[in-house]
Enzyme design. Structure first.
Site, mmCIF file in Angstrom:
data_model
loop_
_atom_site.group_PDB
_atom_site.id
_atom_site.type_symbol
_atom_site.label_atom_id
_atom_site.label_comp_id
_atom_site.label_asym_id
_atom_site.label_seq_id
_atom_site.Cartn_x
_atom_site.Cartn_y
_atom_site.Cartn_z
ATOM 1 C CB SER A 1 11.691 -2.559 16.323
ATOM 2 O OG SER A 1 10.812 -2.826 15.261
ATOM 3 N N PRO A 2 9.714 0.089 16.706
ATOM 4 C CG PRO A 2 8.081 0.581 15.128
ATOM 5 C CD PRO A 2 9.522 0.255 15.262
ATOM 6 N NE ARG B 1 8.099 -1.978 11.350
ATOM 7 C CZ ARG B 1 8.574 -2.534 12.453
ATOM 8 N NH1 ARG B 1 7.744 -3.016 13.369
ATOM 9 N NH2 ARG B 1 9.873 -2.616 12.669
ATOM 10 C CB ALA C 1 1.783 1.898 17.041
ATOM 11 C CE1 TYR D 1 -3.013 -3.033 15.088
ATOM 12 C CE2 TYR D 1 -0.712 -3.099 14.398
ATOM 13 C CZ TYR D 1 -1.713 -3.428 15.306
ATOM 14 O OH TYR D 1 -1.412 -4.160 16.422
ATOM 15 N NE ARG E 1 10.165 -10.504 19.725
ATOM 16 C CZ ARG E 1 9.722 -11.517 18.981
ATOM 17 N NH1 ARG E 1 8.952 -12.442 19.537
ATOM 18 N NH2 ARG E 1 10.037 -11.614 17.705
ATOM 19 C CB CYS F 1 2.384 -1.081 21.749
ATOM 20 S SG CYS F 1 1.687 -0.630 20.173
HETATM 21 C C1 LIG Z 1 5.989 -5.358 23.102
HETATM 22 C C2 LIG Z 1 5.943 -5.171 21.611
HETATM 23 C C3 LIG Z 1 5.254 -4.117 21.069
HETATM 24 C C4 LIG Z 1 5.230 -3.899 19.687
HETATM 25 N N1 LIG Z 1 4.617 -2.793 19.171
HETATM 26 C C5 LIG Z 1 4.783 -2.482 17.854
HETATM 27 C C6 LIG Z 1 4.388 -1.220 17.359
HETATM 28 O O1 LIG Z 1 3.952 -0.336 18.085
HETATM 29 N N2 LIG Z 1 4.575 -0.983 16.031
HETATM 30 C C7 LIG Z 1 5.125 -1.920 15.188
HETATM 31 O O2 LIG Z 1 5.257 -1.656 13.995
HETATM 32 N N3 LIG Z 1 5.538 -3.109 15.662
HETATM 33 C C8 LIG Z 1 5.418 -3.389 16.963
HETATM 34 N N4 LIG Z 1 5.936 -4.552 17.471
HETATM 35 C C9 LIG Z 1 6.716 -5.411 16.565
HETATM 36 C C10 LIG Z 1 8.220 -5.028 16.676
HETATM 37 O O3 LIG Z 1 8.444 -3.706 16.266
HETATM 38 C C11 LIG Z 1 9.073 -5.971 15.826
HETATM 39 O O4 LIG Z 1 8.736 -5.780 14.479
HETATM 40 C C12 LIG Z 1 8.863 -7.423 16.214
HETATM 41 O O5 LIG Z 1 8.885 -7.590 17.625
HETATM 42 C C13 LIG Z 1 9.926 -8.334 15.599
HETATM 43 O O6 LIG Z 1 11.213 -7.917 15.982
HETATM 44 P P1 LIG Z 1 12.021 -8.657 17.198
HETATM 45 O O7 LIG Z 1 12.082 -10.108 16.861
HETATM 46 O O8 LIG Z 1 13.379 -7.984 17.159
HETATM 47 O O9 LIG Z 1 11.280 -8.386 18.459
HETATM 48 C C14 LIG Z 1 5.918 -4.801 18.839
HETATM 49 C C15 LIG Z 1 6.590 -5.896 19.397
HETATM 50 C C16 LIG Z 1 6.635 -6.073 20.758
HETATM 51 C C17 LIG Z 1 7.429 -7.225 21.320
#
Ligand SMILES: Cc1cc2nc3c(=O)[nH]c(=O)nc-3n(C[C@H](O)[C@H](O)[C@H](O)COP(=O)(O)O)c2cc1C
Length: 358
Positions: free
Chosen positions: A23-24, A230, A58, A182, A324, A26
């Protein structure tokens, strides 16, 4: 026995080796938008770890579209060679490189999480945030500037230029970031869009900017390149964007050549009450897949091989995106294959560590 999670997924002319995507996320580790060794090691590890698709964080299409001054960017041709280095490594290790193109809208000009995550004043190197309407995200934050039609045209031009640079950099998948409060999400949701022109009011008007950018992106992409969007499938807030809206949007996106809707939720209002728990966003991916007949990605607290397998095997989604869990364990796909009994290739350098089948 077939393991659904490790079956290939074909989107247009592109085949992913499995259904696991990074997943993307930052990294807040750039200076002036440039990628560096951190990105190579971070993304490279997850490619070596066996993910089928890696959607990099992103990536801002303009300096004012950054969430923080430390965001990755793609607003300048000089950003391309660094990104090329990343895509070449990911591709060489069997992961398809994708990029999430983004504009932060009213959530721009904040400090990185570990620097406080608060508004950065212009005197401290921040910049004025822009948005569909002058409605701040949090009551204590300054109101963003309302984009006029010229500003909207600039956003569209920035996404076009960013798409061309992404292609030059070697990305094979483009994802437009229309989630998490966003810019595009701000236009979609009546909570943040109070415009009275062609970009506000009715559903058709609120989705207009995203649809226009989808159309121009699709036009620039080679026919065999997939386009992902997304979304936040709900604002989890009375009077906001809803799951019904998401189904209707996905139906439109499908006709415009979008190949997969990546289904997240929330992020547009600070006070939303969200029933967070394992797999909590999966029902949105399932419903949109069924009712809009489009491929979907499920994301959000998916942390086990068994759950990921179940989601794909039962047709709730075509792809699972992990955030994560893949930060905790870049080798999650290799471990999941072992757990589920799927045969996958390990990197040559690591083959001697591959568990033997009993
Ligand atoms: C460190 C971090 C940075 C993230 N940056 C982005 C991002 O750049 N673009 C986005 O769409 N979601 C971003 N997210 C959300 C994740 O892509 C994901 O949707 C969210 O963490 C839920 O999934 P998970 O439970 O597997 O972590 C970020 C999450 C984390 C933890």
């Amino acid at each position: 026995m077939t393991v659904a999670l490790f079956s290939p997924l074909t989107l247009r002319g592109l085949t992913l080796k499995n259904r696991i995507a990074v997943s993307p996320m930052c990294q807040y580790s750039s200076t002036n938008g440039f990628s560096n060794d951190w990105h190579l090691v971070h993304l490279g590890s997850r490619a070596v770890g066996g993910a089928g698709l890696i959607i990099i964080e992103a990536t801002a299409v303009s300096p004012e579209g950054r969430i923080t001054p430390d965001d990755l960017g793609i607003w300048h041709d000089e950003h391309v060679p660094g990104l090329q280095r990343l895509t070449a490594f990911m591709e060489a290790h069997g992961a398809v490189p994708g990029i999430q193109l983004a504009h932060a809208g009213r959530k721009a000009s904040h400090s990185s999480p570990w620097k406080g995550g608060t508004v950065v004043a212009e005197s401290q190197g921040g910049w004025p945030a822009v948005a569909p309407s002058p409605v701040p995200f949090g009551a204590e934050e300054p109101a963003p500037l309302e984009l006029d039609l010229g500003g909207i045209e600039k956003v569209k031009a920035d996404f076009r230029a960013a798409t061309l640079r992404a292609l030059e950099a070697g990305f094979r998948v483009i994802e437009l970031h229309a989630a998490h409060g966003y810019l595009f999400h701000e236009f979609l949701s009546p909570l943040s869009n109070q415009r009275t022109d062609a970009y506000g009011g009715s559903f058709e008007n609120r989705i207009r900017l995203l649809v226009e950018v989808v159309e121009s992106t699709r036009q620039l992409l080679p026919a065999d390149y997939p386009l992902l969007v997304r979304i936040s499938a709900t604002d989890w807030t009375e009077g906001g964007w809803t799951a019904d809206d998401s189904v209707a949007l996905a139906q439109v996106l499908k006709t415009k050549g979008v190949d997969l809707v990546d289904c997240s939720t929330g992020g547009n209002v600070p006070a939303a009450s969200i029933p967070v728990g394992p797999n909590y966003q999966v029902p949105f991916a399932e419903r949109i897949r069924r009712e809009a007949s489009i491929a979907t990605g499920a994301v959000g607290l998916i942390t086990s091989a068994a759950d990921a397998e179940q989601i794909v095997a039962t047709g709730q989604a075509d792809l699972v995106l992990l955030g994560r869990e893949l930060l905790r364990d870049p080798y999650f796909p290799l471990h999941a294959a072992e757990e589920l009994g799927a045969e996958v290739e390990w990197p040559n350098q690591y083959v001697r560590a591959k568990p033997r089948r009993r």
